[in-house]
Every structure is written in C-alpha cells, then in structure tokens.
Design an enzyme around this catalytic site. Structure first.
Site, PDB file in Angstrom:
ATOM      1  N   TRP A 143       0.822  -1.214   0.000  1.00 36.45           N
ATOM      2  CA  TRP A 143       0.000   0.000   0.000  1.00 36.45           C
ATOM      3  C   TRP A 143       0.863   1.274   0.000  1.00 36.45           C
ATOM      4  O   TRP A 143       0.349   2.370  -0.175  1.00 36.45           O
ATOM      5  CB  TRP A 143      -0.948   0.026   1.204  1.00 36.45           C
ATOM      6  CG  TRP A 143      -0.281  -0.249   2.504  1.00 36.45           C
ATOM      7  CD1 TRP A 143       0.400   0.654   3.280  1.00 36.45           C
ATOM      8  CD2 TRP A 143      -0.209  -1.504   3.188  1.00 36.45           C
ATOM      9  NE1 TRP A 143       0.880   0.040   4.397  1.00 36.45           N
ATOM     10  CE2 TRP A 143       0.522  -1.285   4.382  1.00 36.45           C
ATOM     11  CE3 TRP A 143      -0.700  -2.789   2.927  1.00 36.45           C
ATOM     12  CZ2 TRP A 143       0.779  -2.302   5.293  1.00 36.45           C
ATOM     13  CZ3 TRP A 143      -0.439  -3.797   3.840  1.00 36.45           C
ATOM     14  CH2 TRP A 143       0.290  -3.558   5.000  1.00 36.45           C
ATOM     15  N   GLU A 194      -5.516   1.328   5.730  1.00 34.67           N
ATOM     16  CA  GLU A 194      -5.517   2.033   7.019  1.00 34.67           C
ATOM     17  C   GLU A 194      -6.536   1.436   7.993  1.00 34.67           C
ATOM     18  O   GLU A 194      -6.288   1.363   9.184  1.00 34.67           O
ATOM     19  CB  GLU A 194      -5.795   3.536   6.817  1.00 34.67           C
ATOM     20  CG  GLU A 194      -4.670   4.274   6.122  1.00 34.67           C
ATOM     21  CD  GLU A 194      -3.340   4.182   6.875  1.00 34.67           C
ATOM     22  OE1 GLU A 194      -3.347   4.069   8.115  1.00 34.67           O
ATOM     23  OE2 GLU A 194      -2.290   4.213   6.214  1.00 34.67           O
ATOM     24  N   THR A 223      -3.592  -3.314  14.272  1.00 36.70           N
ATOM     25  CA  THR A 223      -3.010  -4.541  13.704  1.00 36.70           C
ATOM     26  C   THR A 223      -1.625  -4.226  13.139  1.00 36.70           C
ATOM     27  O   THR A 223      -1.456  -3.199  12.480  1.00 36.70           O
ATOM     28  CB  THR A 223      -3.918  -5.057  12.559  1.00 36.70           C
ATOM     29  OG1 THR A 223      -5.217  -5.293  13.105  1.00 36.70           O
ATOM     30  CG2 THR A 223      -3.397  -6.340  11.952  1.00 36.70           C
ATOM     31  N   GLY A 271      -9.973  -9.415  14.432  1.00 35.64           N
ATOM     32  CA  GLY A 271     -10.565  -8.916  15.677  1.00 35.64           C
ATOM     33  C   GLY A 271     -11.177  -7.530  15.497  1.00 35.64           C
ATOM     34  O   GLY A 271     -11.254  -7.012  14.387  1.00 35.64           O
ATOM     35  N   TYR A 272     -11.589  -6.928  16.624  1.00 36.04           N
ATOM     36  CA  TYR A 272     -12.162  -5.578  16.617  1.00 36.04           C
ATOM     37  C   TYR A 272     -13.186  -5.447  15.482  1.00 36.04           C
ATOM     38  O   TYR A 272     -13.013  -4.688  14.544  1.00 36.04           O
ATOM     39  CB  TYR A 272     -11.074  -4.513  16.485  1.00 36.04           C
ATOM     40  CG  TYR A 272     -10.040  -4.597  17.575  1.00 36.04           C
ATOM     41  CD1 TYR A 272     -10.288  -4.041  18.832  1.00 36.04           C
ATOM     42  CD2 TYR A 272      -8.845  -5.256  17.369  1.00 36.04           C
ATOM     43  CE1 TYR A 272      -9.361  -4.137  19.845  1.00 36.04           C
ATOM     44  CE2 TYR A 272      -7.913  -5.362  18.383  1.00 36.04           C
ATOM     45  CZ  TYR A 272      -8.170  -4.806  19.611  1.00 36.04           C
ATOM     46  OH  TYR A 272      -7.244  -4.907  20.607  1.00 36.04           O
ATOM     47  N   TYR A 304      -6.250  10.287  12.912  1.00 32.26           N
ATOM     48  CA  TYR A 304      -5.043   9.631  12.399  1.00 32.26           C
ATOM     49  C   TYR A 304      -5.293   9.054  10.995  1.00 32.26           C
ATOM     50  O   TYR A 304      -4.542   9.310  10.047  1.00 32.26           O
ATOM     51  CB  TYR A 304      -4.596   8.505  13.351  1.00 32.26           C
ATOM     52  CG  TYR A 304      -3.566   7.623  12.705  1.00 32.26           C
ATOM     53  CD1 TYR A 304      -2.233   7.994  12.693  1.00 32.26           C
ATOM     54  CD2 TYR A 304      -3.944   6.449  12.039  1.00 32.26           C
ATOM     55  CE1 TYR A 304      -1.280   7.228  12.050  1.00 32.26           C
ATOM     56  CE2 TYR A 304      -3.006   5.678  11.386  1.00 32.26           C
ATOM     57  CZ  TYR A 304      -1.677   6.067  11.402  1.00 32.26           C
ATOM     58  OH  TYR A 304      -0.750   5.311  10.745  1.00 32.26           O
ATOM     59  N   ASP A 346       0.265   8.947  15.917  1.00 33.97           N
ATOM     60  CA  ASP A 346      -0.138   7.672  16.524  1.00 33.97           C
ATOM     61  C   ASP A 346       0.965   7.251  17.495  1.00 33.97           C
ATOM     62  O   ASP A 346       1.864   8.038  17.803  1.00 33.97           O
ATOM     63  CB  ASP A 346      -0.391   6.608  15.445  1.00 33.97           C
ATOM     64  CG  ASP A 346       0.895   6.145  14.771  1.00 33.97           C
ATOM     65  OD1 ASP A 346       1.922   6.857  14.898  1.00 33.97           O
ATOM     66  OD2 ASP A 346       0.885   5.077  14.141  1.00 33.97           O
ATOM     67  N   CYS A 394      12.788   2.834  15.877  1.00 38.83           N
ATOM     68  CA  CYS A 394      12.536   3.394  17.213  1.00 38.83           C
ATOM     69  C   CYS A 394      11.396   2.604  17.859  1.00 38.83           C
ATOM     70  O   CYS A 394      10.327   3.121  18.144  1.00 38.83           O
ATOM     71  CB  CYS A 394      12.178   4.876  17.083  1.00 38.83           C
ATOM     72  SG  CYS A 394      12.270   5.749  18.646  1.00 38.83           S
ATOM     73  N   CYS A 405      18.972   2.123  18.376  1.00 41.26           N
ATOM     74  CA  CYS A 405      19.632   3.441  18.318  1.00 41.26           C
ATOM     75  C   CYS A 405      20.967   3.366  17.577  1.00 41.26           C
ATOM     76  O   CYS A 405      21.336   4.315  16.873  1.00 41.26           O
ATOM     77  CB  CYS A 405      19.851   3.976  19.722  1.00 41.26           C
ATOM     78  SG  CYS A 405      18.317   4.211  20.623  1.00 41.26           S
ATOM     79  N   CYS A 415      20.293   3.959  14.065  1.00 43.01           N
ATOM     80  CA  CYS A 415      19.330   5.013  13.742  1.00 43.01           C
ATOM     81  C   CYS A 415      19.999   6.230  13.106  1.00 43.01           C
ATOM     82  O   CYS A 415      20.965   6.781  13.638  1.00 43.01           O
ATOM     83  CB  CYS A 415      18.577   5.419  15.000  1.00 43.01           C
ATOM     84  SG  CYS A 415      17.364   6.708  14.692  1.00 43.01           S
ATOM     85  N   CYS A 442      19.448  12.985  18.758  1.00 40.47           N
ATOM     86  CA  CYS A 442      18.343  12.475  19.582  1.00 40.47           C
ATOM     87  C   CYS A 442      18.700  12.647  21.058  1.00 40.47           C
ATOM     88  O   CYS A 442      19.660  12.044  21.552  1.00 40.47           O
ATOM     89  CB  CYS A 442      18.091  11.008  19.252  1.00 40.47           C
ATOM     90  SG  CYS A 442      16.880  10.259  20.345  1.00 40.47           S
TER      91      CYS A 442
END
Ligand code: SF4
Length: 357
Positions: free
Chosen positions: A29, A42, A48, A86-87, A125, A143, A197, A204, A207, A213
């Site tokens: 996607w 989305e 999930t 679910g949900y 979101y 999020d 992260c 790290c 990263c 950071c």
C-alpha cells in the site's frame, strides 16, 4: 519546553533523508495512490501490525477491487474475510462507509480532510494518513509510533494520554511536516517508529537520527514516551459447549451488546472464574440440558486491549431433542467454513477438525 525552528528543520531533514536513502520497508500500500485501497489498508492496520495485516489487505483488494465491489458484498462474506483481525466494529464501519461512498457519493472517495474524517470508522489519524497518501494534503499523522519518535528525539515528557500531551504532539507533528512532501514525511515517521525506534529495544545504534536524539544521548529511551495511566485489563471467562447432533453443530450469532458482534459461536456460558468439567456440568444452565456426557476439550487465552478472554471448551453429543436458546440453529459441518467466528472459536474448530480449511 520550546523547540527551535532550526532543530525542527533538522529533524525533518534527517528523517526524510533516511526515508529516501535507507528506508527499505516495502509494503504494497506504500506506493498506492487509489484512495479506496489506501483507506482499506488504514482500516486493516488500525490495531493490527503491518505483517499481520498484509495477507488481509491482499485478500480484500483481490476479492473487492473497487469500492463498488465491497459495497455490494454480503455482510457475512466480508466478515469471513475479516475473520482473525478482531475488533469487528472496524469491519462493520468499513462496510457502512463503503456503501455510503458507493451509493451516496457515486463511488468517489472524499478528497478533503474534513470530508474524510466525517466518514464512519475514521478518526484524525486515519484521515490524515489517507489525505496525505492519496492526495498529498498537508496533514501530519499522530499515533503511537509518532509519540515514541518525537518524545524521544526531543525528550518531551508530557504524558501522551492527556489532553495537553495530545495537543502538544499534534502541534509539533504538524510543525515538523514538510508541507510539500506530506506523504513521504508521514510514511517516514511511521516506518521509523515501527522498525527502528521500537517500543522496548530501539535500534539506536543503527538510527539515522541518533546524532541529535536527546533521549539517546541522555540514556532516556526506555523512559519515553510517558503515559499517565495504565490500561485496566479485566479477565472474562467464556465456557463453550459444542453440541453435536447428526453431523450438525449448534451455533448462534452474537448480539450487539458485547464484543464480537455478529460472529458465530457454540452455546456460551460466562462465569466469574475458571471452571473445570464438574463445575461446568453443575452450572444450572448446563444441568438443565440433561446431557448424559460432557467432555472437556481444552482452553484458549486471547488478549485484547482492555481484556483477557479465557475460553474453555466442552463437547457433548445430543441424542434427541433439546431445549436450546431460540437464536441458534443446527449447522451442517460441511457449511461451517462459510461462517465467521471469533478467533478463539475458529482456532478450536480448526484444531479439532470441525472445519477443514
Ligand atoms: S536514536 Fe534511538 S531513541 Fe532516538 S530516534 Fe533513533 S531509535 Fe529512537
């Protein structure tokens, strides 16, 4: 705490640089421009993880290539494809939105943030994600991934689950977003949060944002983000009695006042604590059935966000007539694969060969 404009710019530049050169997270996607398919991805990805949602996305987009196909589908068929995610309210809202867009908007997915967020099952979101990915509109997503990356990089300890925290992070995310590359920016911060992260052991050392950071430099990564309250998790005990008669299983559809609405299950009796076979057999609702023999067939635990469901399974053969709740029916075993179930019930049916997949 105030963050200078230079620091904000530096963050965005580092993030986009990482995204363009080193972000190798490839998901179907991500290159999509069709708002219908972006919306589908989305909705599937709410609550999930991406890898778990991937086969569902492929199945949905293959079975229902346009919003008209999804809108015209039977509820039961869509629920069956959704099974395991679910949900189920997400699935219900998804169908309502598909039908609204197909029938009321002539199949045209809305093209502004305000119209997108007004659709059923879509919060800020998801609306920001669709608006930026499909139309390049300048709306920053916020999020769990975003809270984590921003709270650590800028060392912000405002609890993310408070009104103040939500406002602060939403404003910061919007300030940081490069308006002319909102899609890349949103994708980048979500991917960094999901792959580098991460909540417990952030990578790290690998990263690209490590140099500036603050949490990394001050050894605070495990302390951020801050939450003000812990989620209360309640445990519920479901006892399933799988009744079998002449190659048929008694099943009922769950109602709207509880979890797993519209999914099917065997006779279910909820108790306040875990019960073994003899305690189950002695429950008034079970004793009333007058069954000769009830067998214990196993237990399963399912963790949801706010509750843990412990399901015990019992089985019994039914020799003659039985007075059972009116909302159920005897279902031929060969038709059981055409029905949608809660995950715990589906797993039991598959494991015990009630359903051959
Ligand atoms: S350095 Fe560590 S804590 Fe900071 S953004 Fe990168 S992964 Fe997250």
């Amino acid at each position: 705490m105030s963050i200078t404009t230079a620091r904000k710019r530096y963050f965005t530049a580092e993030l986009l640089n990482w995204h363009h050169n080193d972000n190798d997270r490839s998901l179907p996607w991500k290159s999509e421009k069709d708002p219908y398919k972006i919306w589908l991805s989305e909705i599937i990805l709410q609550q999930t993880r991406a890898l778990q949602g991937l086969p569902y996305y492929i199945n949905f987009t293959t079975t229902y290539p346009t919003i008209h196909h999804l809108a015209a589908a039977k509820d039961e068929d869509v629920f069956r494809i959704w099974q395991g995610l679910g949900y189920y309210n997400r699935c219900k809202n998804m169908l309502a939105t598909a039908r609204f867009v197909a029938n009321e908007l002539n199949g045209q997915f809305p093209g502004t943030y305000d119209d997108i967020v007004a659709l059923k099952g879509i919060g800020p979101y998801t609306a920001a994600a669709i608006a930026s990915f499909a139309y390049g509109l300048p709306h920053a997503v916020v999020d769990g991934n975003v809270y984590r990356v921003l709270s650590r990089y800028f060392a912000i300890d405002t609890p993310v689950d408070t009104t103040e925290g939500k406002k602060q992070f939403a404003q910061l995310a919007q300030d940081l977003m490069a308006a002319d590359s909102s899609s890349a920016y949103n994708q980048a911060i979500m991917d960094l949060g999901a792959t580098v992260c991460s909540p417990r052991n952030p990578s790290c050392a690998l990263c690209a944002l490590q140099k500036n950071c603050i949490a990394y430099k001050q050894g605070m990564t495990t302390m951020l983000p801050v939450k003000s309250k812990k989620v209360q998790v309640a445990t519920r005990y479901f006892n399933y009695l799988v009744l079998e008669k002449d190659g048929k299983i008694w099943l009922r559809k769950r109602g709207s006042k509880d979890i797993w609405e519209n999914l099917h299950e065997p006779l279910q009796i909820e108790t306040q604590k875990l019960v073994d076979r003899s305690a189950f057999t002695a429950l008034p609702d079970v004793a009333l059935l007058g069954l000769k023999e009830i067998n214990y067939a196993g237990k399963d635990t399912q963790r949801l966000t706010h509750r843990i469901i412990i399901s015990s399974f019992f089985t019994a053969d039914v020799p003659g007539e039985l007075i059972l709740p009116e909302d159920g029916r005897w279902t031929d075993k060969k038709d059981m694969n055409k029905i949608a179930y809660p995950k715990t019930v589906l797993d039991f049916f598959k494991k015990n060969n009630y359903i051959i997949s």
